[in-house]
Enzyme design. Structure first.
Site, PDB file in Angstrom:
ATOM      1  N   LYS A 177       4.886 -19.566 -10.413  1.00  0.00           N
ATOM      2  CA  LYS A 177       4.567 -18.138 -10.590  1.00  0.00           C
ATOM      3  C   LYS A 177       4.064 -17.941 -12.017  1.00  0.00           C
ATOM      4  O   LYS A 177       4.725 -18.344 -12.986  1.00  0.00           O
ATOM      5  CB  LYS A 177       5.830 -17.331 -10.334  1.00  0.00           C
ATOM      6  CG  LYS A 177       5.603 -15.930  -9.842  1.00  0.00           C
ATOM      7  CD  LYS A 177       6.932 -15.381  -9.349  1.00  0.00           C
ATOM      8  CE  LYS A 177       6.824 -13.943  -8.959  1.00  0.00           C
ATOM      9  NZ  LYS A 177       8.154 -13.385  -8.647  1.00  0.00           N
TER      10      LYS A 177
HETATM   11  C1  E4P Z   1       7.987 -10.327  -7.214  1.00  0.00           C
HETATM   12  O1  E4P Z   1       7.818 -11.487  -6.941  1.00  0.00           O
HETATM   13  C2  E4P Z   1       9.022  -9.819  -8.093  1.00  0.00           C
HETATM   14  O2  E4P Z   1      10.030 -10.809  -8.208  1.00  0.00           O
HETATM   15  C3  E4P Z   1       9.711  -8.586  -7.586  1.00  0.00           C
HETATM   16  O3  E4P Z   1       9.272  -8.208  -6.305  1.00  0.00           O
HETATM   17  C4  E4P Z   1       9.748  -7.472  -8.557  1.00  0.00           C
HETATM   18  O4  E4P Z   1      10.468  -6.411  -7.992  1.00  0.00           O
HETATM   19  P1  E4P Z   1      11.084  -5.208  -8.860  1.00  0.00           P
HETATM   20  O5  E4P Z   1       9.971  -4.305  -9.260  1.00  0.00           O
HETATM   21  O6  E4P Z   1      12.031  -4.549  -7.909  1.00  0.00           O
HETATM   22  O7  E4P Z   1      11.777  -5.845 -10.027  1.00  0.00           O
END
Ligand code: E4P
Length: 217
Positions: A83
């Site tokens: 990522k």
């Molecule tokens: C995506 O891969 C992120 O880990 C996640 O969905 C972020 O979510 P949040 O905005 O609830 O922190």
């Protein structure tokens, strides 16, 4: 549509896996910071529980650092998807990973042009953050629909991984907009299955069955 769960918690991942509909896992540094233990070991354990892609995020913000982490994370397990945030060095790292055969999930996407750049660089997944846009009073779902249209127009194979989802309504809207994947907090994944009319309906069926059986005695 594929369902990923958005957590680094082993118990939550095991519970989601037991539902039989889990396709993968996404983690991020904030989720990871809630767990105890070693990053590589947690990611390896997740890969052994789930038969699908597991996103492991880099924390460097320069190209060399990101590439070193990308290679290290990808070597943890064949299911790992690296990522990478959509910043300039991140974009360069996505391109280099693509050339090296390392799969990437491009994160922190808040605009169609970021998604277009990620796809051109060869990202495997793009993660538009719906909930965080909604929190600002913008329409996160518009972004999903726009990216879907752009990718369709040009035949990009980058998968649209809708992230930062907050509700079951978000999941339905993502399905209608053509997202390839939704990554869900564990509680939202569970809520996809439940409805109060199912519970009250079942309670009534069982009560009626019981009185019918008792009436035969
Ligand atoms: C995506 O891969 C992120 O880990 C996640 O969905 C972020 O979510 P949040 O905005 O609830 O922190």
């Amino acid at each position: 549509m594929q369902f990923f769960v958005d957590t680094a918690n082993i118990d939550e991942i095991k519970e989601a896996q037991a539902m039989g509909v889990l396709d993968g896992v996404t983690t991020n540094p904030s989720l990871m910071s809630k767990e105890s233990g070693n990053f590589d070991e947690i990611i390896r354990e997740i890969c052994e529980i789930v038969d699908g892609p597991v996103s492991a995020e880099v924390v460097s913000t320069d190209f060399d650092g990101m590439m070193a982490e990308a290679r290290k994370n990808a070597a943890i397990h064949e299911q790992v998807v690296v990522k990478i945030p959509i910043i300039l060095d991140g974009l360069k790292a996505v391109k280099a990973c693509s050339n090296e055969g390392i799969r990437t999930n491009v994160t922190l996407c808040f605009s169609p042009t970021q998604a277009l750049m990620a796809a051109k660089a060869g990202a495997s997944y793009i993660s538009p953050f719906i909930g965080r846009l909604d929190d600002l009073g913008q329409d996160g779902m518009d972004l999903i629909a726009t990216i879907r249209q752009i990718y369709n127009n040009y035949g990009f194979e980058t998968q649209v991984l809708a992230a930062s989802l907050r509700s079951t309504k978000h999941v339905v809207e993502c399905a209608l907009a053509g997202a390839d994947v939704v990554t869900l907090p564990p509680d939202v994944l569970k809520k996809l299955l439940t409805h109060p009319l199912t519970d009250s309906g079942l309670e009534r069926f069982l009560a009626d069955w019981k009185s019918w059986e008792e009436g035969k005695k």
